[in-house]
Scaffold this active site. Structure first.
Site, mmCIF file in Angstrom:
data_model
loop_
_atom_site.group_PDB
_atom_site.id
_atom_site.type_symbol
_atom_site.label_atom_id
_atom_site.label_comp_id
_atom_site.label_asym_id
_atom_site.label_seq_id
_atom_site.Cartn_x
_atom_site.Cartn_y
_atom_site.Cartn_z
ATOM 1 N N ASP A 74 0.364 -1.333 -0.274
ATOM 2 C CA ASP A 74 -0.093 -0.403 0.299
ATOM 3 C C ASP A 74 0.987 0.888 0.111
ATOM 4 O OD1 ASP A 74 -1.920 -1.644 0.456
ATOM 5 O OD2 ASP A 74 -2.706 -1.227 1.805
ATOM 6 N N TYR A 93 2.095 1.999 -3.782
ATOM 7 C CA TYR A 93 1.038 2.390 -4.615
ATOM 8 C C TYR A 93 0.637 4.151 -3.780
ATOM 9 C CZ TYR A 93 -3.596 3.171 -6.842
ATOM 10 O OH TYR A 93 -4.213 2.869 -6.668
ATOM 11 N N LEU A 95 -36.452 -7.519 -12.053
ATOM 12 C CA LEU A 95 -35.779 -9.363 -12.162
ATOM 13 C C LEU A 95 -37.428 -10.410 -11.901
ATOM 14 C CD1 LEU A 95 -32.723 -10.795 -11.233
ATOM 15 C CD2 LEU A 95 -33.846 -10.660 -13.442
ATOM 16 N N GLU A 135 -26.109 -17.375 -11.801
ATOM 17 C CA GLU A 135 -24.899 -16.783 -10.830
ATOM 18 C C GLU A 135 -25.990 -16.283 -9.495
ATOM 19 O OE1 GLU A 135 -25.172 -12.786 -13.439
ATOM 20 O OE2 GLU A 135 -24.449 -13.828 -14.785
ATOM 21 N N LYS A 173 -27.363 -13.410 -6.725
ATOM 22 C CA LYS A 173 -27.921 -12.313 -7.107
ATOM 23 C C LYS A 173 -26.827 -11.310 -5.623
ATOM 24 C CE LYS A 173 -32.583 -10.526 -7.435
ATOM 25 N NZ LYS A 173 -32.021 -9.375 -6.387
ATOM 26 N N ASP A 209 -26.636 -8.639 -3.229
ATOM 27 C CA ASP A 209 -27.717 -7.626 -2.069
ATOM 28 C C ASP A 209 -27.026 -6.878 -2.677
ATOM 29 O OD1 ASP A 209 -30.231 -7.057 -1.239
ATOM 30 O OD2 ASP A 209 -29.940 -8.231 0.582
ATOM 31 N N GLU A 221 -23.635 -4.724 -10.135
ATOM 32 C CA GLU A 221 -24.341 -3.949 -8.488
ATOM 33 C C GLU A 221 -23.387 -3.881 -7.353
ATOM 34 O OE1 GLU A 221 -27.307 -5.542 -8.487
ATOM 35 O OE2 GLU A 221 -28.259 -4.919 -5.730
ATOM 36 N N TYR A 270 -22.905 -7.412 -13.933
ATOM 37 C CA TYR A 270 -23.547 -9.274 -14.268
ATOM 38 C C TYR A 270 -24.385 -9.062 -15.852
ATOM 39 C CZ TYR A 270 -27.520 -6.167 -12.610
ATOM 40 O OH TYR A 270 -27.679 -4.595 -12.127
ATOM 41 N N LYS A 281 -29.845 -17.073 -15.669
ATOM 42 C CA LYS A 281 -30.276 -16.277 -17.186
ATOM 43 C C LYS A 281 -30.587 -17.801 -18.229
ATOM 44 C CE LYS A 281 -28.137 -12.610 -14.940
ATOM 45 N NZ LYS A 281 -27.151 -11.535 -15.500
ATOM 46 N N LYS A 317 -34.937 -17.027 -4.830
ATOM 47 C CA LYS A 317 -34.705 -16.135 -3.452
ATOM 48 C C LYS A 317 -34.383 -17.173 -2.307
ATOM 49 C CE LYS A 317 -36.587 -11.480 -3.137
ATOM 50 N NZ LYS A 317 -35.271 -10.664 -3.053
ATOM 51 N N CYS A 371 -25.338 -7.902 40.432
ATOM 52 C CA CYS A 371 -25.133 -8.884 39.235
ATOM 53 C C CYS A 371 -26.307 -9.947 39.543
ATOM 54 C CB CYS A 371 -23.545 -10.157 40.380
ATOM 55 S SG CYS A 371 -23.908 -11.318 39.573
ATOM 56 N N CYS A 380 -25.504 -13.296 41.463
ATOM 57 C CA CYS A 380 -25.464 -12.961 42.993
ATOM 58 C C CYS A 380 -25.211 -12.177 43.465
ATOM 59 C CB CYS A 380 -23.837 -13.259 43.254
ATOM 60 S SG CYS A 380 -22.647 -12.155 42.822
ATOM 61 N N CYS A 431 -19.279 -8.083 37.494
ATOM 62 C CA CYS A 431 -19.077 -8.844 38.595
ATOM 63 C C CYS A 431 -17.737 -8.966 39.104
ATOM 64 C CB CYS A 431 -20.199 -10.056 39.018
ATOM 65 S SG CYS A 431 -20.262 -10.770 40.338
ATOM 66 N N CYS A 449 -20.024 -16.307 43.419
ATOM 67 C CA CYS A 449 -20.766 -16.286 42.187
ATOM 68 C C CYS A 449 -20.978 -17.696 41.677
ATOM 69 C CB CYS A 449 -21.060 -14.976 41.091
ATOM 70 S SG CYS A 449 -21.673 -14.825 39.606
HETATM 71 S S1 IVH Z 1 -29.542 -8.903 -13.834
HETATM 72 C C1 IVH Z 1 -32.749 -8.130 -16.337
HETATM 73 N N1 IVH Z 1 -27.880 -10.731 -12.145
HETATM 74 O O1 IVH Z 1 -31.632 -7.513 -8.446
HETATM 75 C C2 IVH Z 1 -31.627 -8.520 -15.497
HETATM 76 N N2 IVH Z 1 -29.689 -8.140 -10.981
HETATM 77 O O2 IVH Z 1 -33.911 -7.360 -8.845
HETATM 78 C C3 IVH Z 1 -31.371 -7.471 -14.631
HETATM 79 N N3 IVH Z 1 -28.874 -8.181 -9.404
HETATM 80 O O3 IVH Z 1 -31.850 -4.646 -10.183
HETATM 81 C C4 IVH Z 1 -30.942 -7.599 -13.526
HETATM 82 N N4 IVH Z 1 -26.918 -9.655 -8.700
HETATM 83 O O4 IVH Z 1 -29.792 -4.592 -9.407
HETATM 84 C C5 IVH Z 1 -28.447 -9.201 -12.742
HETATM 85 N N5 IVH Z 1 -25.965 -11.446 -10.786
HETATM 86 C C6 IVH Z 1 -27.399 -10.736 -11.134
HETATM 87 C C7 IVH Z 1 -27.658 -9.632 -10.121
HETATM 88 C C8 IVH Z 1 -29.070 -8.844 -10.429
HETATM 89 C C9 IVH Z 1 -28.282 -8.355 -8.284
HETATM 90 C C10 IVH Z 1 -30.027 -6.788 -8.696
HETATM 91 C C11 IVH Z 1 -29.801 -5.767 -9.737
HETATM 92 C C12 IVH Z 1 -31.662 -5.778 -10.027
HETATM 93 C C13 IVH Z 1 -31.765 -6.477 -9.192
HETATM 94 C C14 IVH Z 1 -33.455 -7.467 -9.551
#
Ligand code: IVH
Length: 669
Positions: free
Chosen positions: A31, A34, A81, A112, A114, A116, A172, A224, A289, A313, A407, A410, A425, A432
């Protein structure tokens, strides 16, 4: 070298080091090296402001705050989605897809995680990052280029060759669980309100008018999908799109996989769900997909979601529940911690009914009261945590949680730490019972005396029946006394006594650890054993000597010193030694890595705690050779669940077998 060449060199080098560190996860320089290069670049750019460049790594550090965000209309809407949560629903989706595609050629899929986090769109023109936008309402978002540039895994310009003239990349932005925890700890240290969860934090960070705020947030990104592109580039599958992204230096999730059919899709979903806690970032499921872009086009899009993708999900990592009460638990060192008792709720894949609250500051900060509706989070292997209260407190009915004065076990008045945060305590353990129980649990735990069969319930029983009031009492238990206890018979009493007898001889470092001295964990115990070689030397050591030990700072030294200055502890030690405990003094470090030197091991069956590969690596790291077949020369066979013929053969040949748990104990890992 001309100034232009020097600038180009510095920029290329910094971009490359950045890519190695933040996309490939394999840093090439330190670091500080850098930072040195970055300072050199900043100084040179200051001298030559005319040589400004949009994609200079120096532009990652912000700039002047905006007064408002520019509106950005997405050329192609950013969609959401469709969701499902059962295998049946997923099956119905793939049947619908395959039914709609009249062409005989079979489709494949890509799975893939998803992530968050929050969606982002990046536009690269001639390979240079030139626009970044939030999703907004899907049709129109906000321009956040300065913020996006602070994300170190986002390339400022693409590397390699073959990228189209213009390209919109979608992905994301997220924050790793551990980075989030560290960031929040820093906020708390500065008496600032912590951020709610990694997703909220990521979303809030992208919408900062002042990019220097975003810069401080540990944001990351996974790409993605492609929004659109213009110019030479015509991938035919989604997987090719992601592979090209990867080759251009864009971060793509390592869990992206091609699958052929529903069955493989389901296998993927299960594997990912098992790995979920170890990923290090939050996911709320997986996305499947259709891989072929031609098929995606044929399937088309409904108003806001494509037909060719679906989100599967998993159980939510946050859930709402009710705080029933707060109990105060006494630890082995007397520290008293508030623990939330909750209406059981299913979150992050398990049912949770307790959550630690760390200290009273946390209880007050959250404004907890009995009956509060709270949001609970359990993600990764982090312990469940209350994020916030969602209902207002009705003054008259609901009482806030107050600090206990005595406590809970005790009734000794509680002592507060100087900063008023830690409650303790200070009664001696034999006054105790809660403290005594925790101390004895620690004493008999795996890394200490490892007294198997002495679980929490039995310890409680031994305390309640007054057979044990200090560790030495374990070694003076008699068969007749044990047989008189509920649940004990002749055989179980005998077994326990034999186990205790067997463990009387103990290594010095385990003995030190077993004492439960504050701040002295496993590693410190080992350092102390190595430095002092026997208990008497350690007991007599002054602060200066203690401070000189590796791993021991002034606070730890002070704790050790005051432990051995307490006459109660000295008495307890004397009793322990006269009850027949023998400490084998460690004169030199045996060197773990030689423990299995020269041994030949075989692995069979399904292991629970780790994969075959990692079990093999562990064994090899201790010097063993791992082979695939059992023979007379095999030293030992590691057996998992449902072992096959190798297990039978080991038994026939009389080769030792060992379970995963036994192995971990033996290696002390
Ligand atoms: S594809 C039409 N791939 O999920 C396809 N979305 O509920 C659009 N997200 O707004 C998204 N991981 O922000 C895709 N591997 C992934 C994802 C992903 C997270 C989120 C994305 C989207 C939301 C849809």
């Amino acid at each position: 070298m001309t100034v232009d060449e020097k600038l180009a060199d510095l920029r290329t080098a910094l971009n490359r080091y950045n890519y190695c560190y933040h996309v490939l996860d394999s840093p090439e320089i330190t670091d500080s090296a850098y930072d040195e290069l970055m300072n050199e670049l900043l100084a040179l750019e200051k001298l030559h402001p005319d040589k400004f460049s949009e994609d200079s790594p120096s532009s990652r550090v912000g700039g002047s705050p905006l007064s408002k965000f520019e509106k950005i209309v997405h050329k192609i809407p950013m969609l959401s989605l469709d969701k499902c949560s059962t295998e049946q629903q997923l099956k119905a989706w793939s049947s619908r897809i395959e039914g709609r595609l009249i062409s005989k050629s079979k489709v494949s899929y890509v799975c893939e995680p998803k992530i968050d986090g929050v969606a982002i769109s990046l536009i690269y023109k001639e390979g240079v990052l030139s626009q970044a936008a939030t999703r907004g309402n899907g049709a129109e978002g906000e321009g956040i280029l300065a913020n996006a540039k602070t994300i170190r895994s986002v390339p400022l310009h693409l590397i390699g060759t073959g990228f189209p003239r213009e390209l919109e990349v979608r992905g994301e932005v997220y924050i790793n669980q551990n980075d989030f925890k560290i960031y929040n700890e820093k906020l708390l240290e500065q008496n600032l309100e912590p951020l709610l969860n990694p997703r909220n934090a990521a979303a809030g960070s992208l919408r900062q008018l002042d990019a220097s705020v975003t810069l401080k947030r540990p944001l990351k990104m996974f790409c993605y999908s492609m929004g659109w592109s213009s110019g030479e580039w015509s991938p035919s599958t989604h997987y090719q799109v992601l592979e090209s992204f990867r080759s251009w230096g864009l971060p793509v999730n390592p869990w992206v996989e091609r699958v052929l059919d529903l069955e493989e899709m389901l296998t993927y979903l299960h594997r990912l769900e098992i790995a979920r806690d170890q990923l290090g970032y939050d996911i709320d499921g997986a996305v499947a997909k259709v891989n072929e872009l031609g098929a995606q086009e044929k399937l088309g899009t409904l108003t806001r979601r494509p037909r060719w993708a679906i989100a599967y999900k998993y159980a939510a990592q946050e859930a709402e529940t009710v705080l029933l009460d707060v109990e105060f638990q006494v630890g082995r060192t007397g520290a008293i911690t508030p623990v939330a008792k909750l209406e059981p709720v299913f979150v992050g894949g398990v049912t949770v009914s307790n959550a630690t609250l760390h200290n009273m500051d946390e209880v007050e900060r959250l404004g907890l009261f009995k009956g509060a509706e709270v949001i609970l989070r359990r993600a990764g292997d982090v312990i469940p945590q209350i994020l916030k209260v969602v209902n207002p407190r009705l003054e008259s009915q609901q009482k806030i949680i107050e600090r206990p004065r005595v406590c809970p076990s005790c009734r000794t008045p509680i002592k507060l730490s100087i900063d008023n945060v830690v409650m303790r305590c200070e009664a001696p353990a034999n006054d105790c019972s809660a403290k005594l129980k925790e101390m004895l649990k620690h004493f008999s735990s795996r890394l200490a005396f490892n007294l198997e069969g002495l679980g929490e319930k039995i310890i409680e029983l031994l305390i309640a029946s007054r057979l044990v009031s200090e560790p030495a009492d374990f070694f003076n238990l008699t068969k007749s006394a044990l047989e008189g206890l509920p649940g004990f018979g002749e055989k179980s009493a005998q077994n326990l006594l034999e186990e205790i007898e067997k463990k009387k001889k103990i290594d010095l470092h385990r003995f030190i650890y077993a004492l439960g001295i504050r701040e002295v964990g496993e590693a410190t115990s080992k350092s102390l054993a190595k430095s002092f070689c026997d208990l008497e030397n350690l007991r007599k050591a002054n602060l200066e000597l203690l401070n000189a030990v590796d791993d021991v700072g002034p606070i730890v030294a002070d704790q050790i010193h005051s432990y051995f200055s307490d006459p109660m502890n000295i008495l307890m030690l004397r009793n322990l030694l006269s009850s027949g405990v023998i400490i084998s003094s460690l004169t030199e470090d045996p060197g773990k890595s030689d423990l299995l030197r020269g041994e030949s091991w075989v692995i069979t069956g399904t292991l629970q705690g780790f994969s075959r590969d990692s079990a093999k690596k562990i064994l090899e790291s201790f010097g063993a050779t791992v082979v695939s077949n059992v023979s007379g020369k095999t030293t030992c066979v590691l057996v998992g669940e449902a072992p096959g013929s190798k297990y039978k053969k080991a038994q026939e040949l009389g080769v030792s077998v060992i379970t995963e748990d036994e192995l971990l104990r033996r290696l002390d890992v």
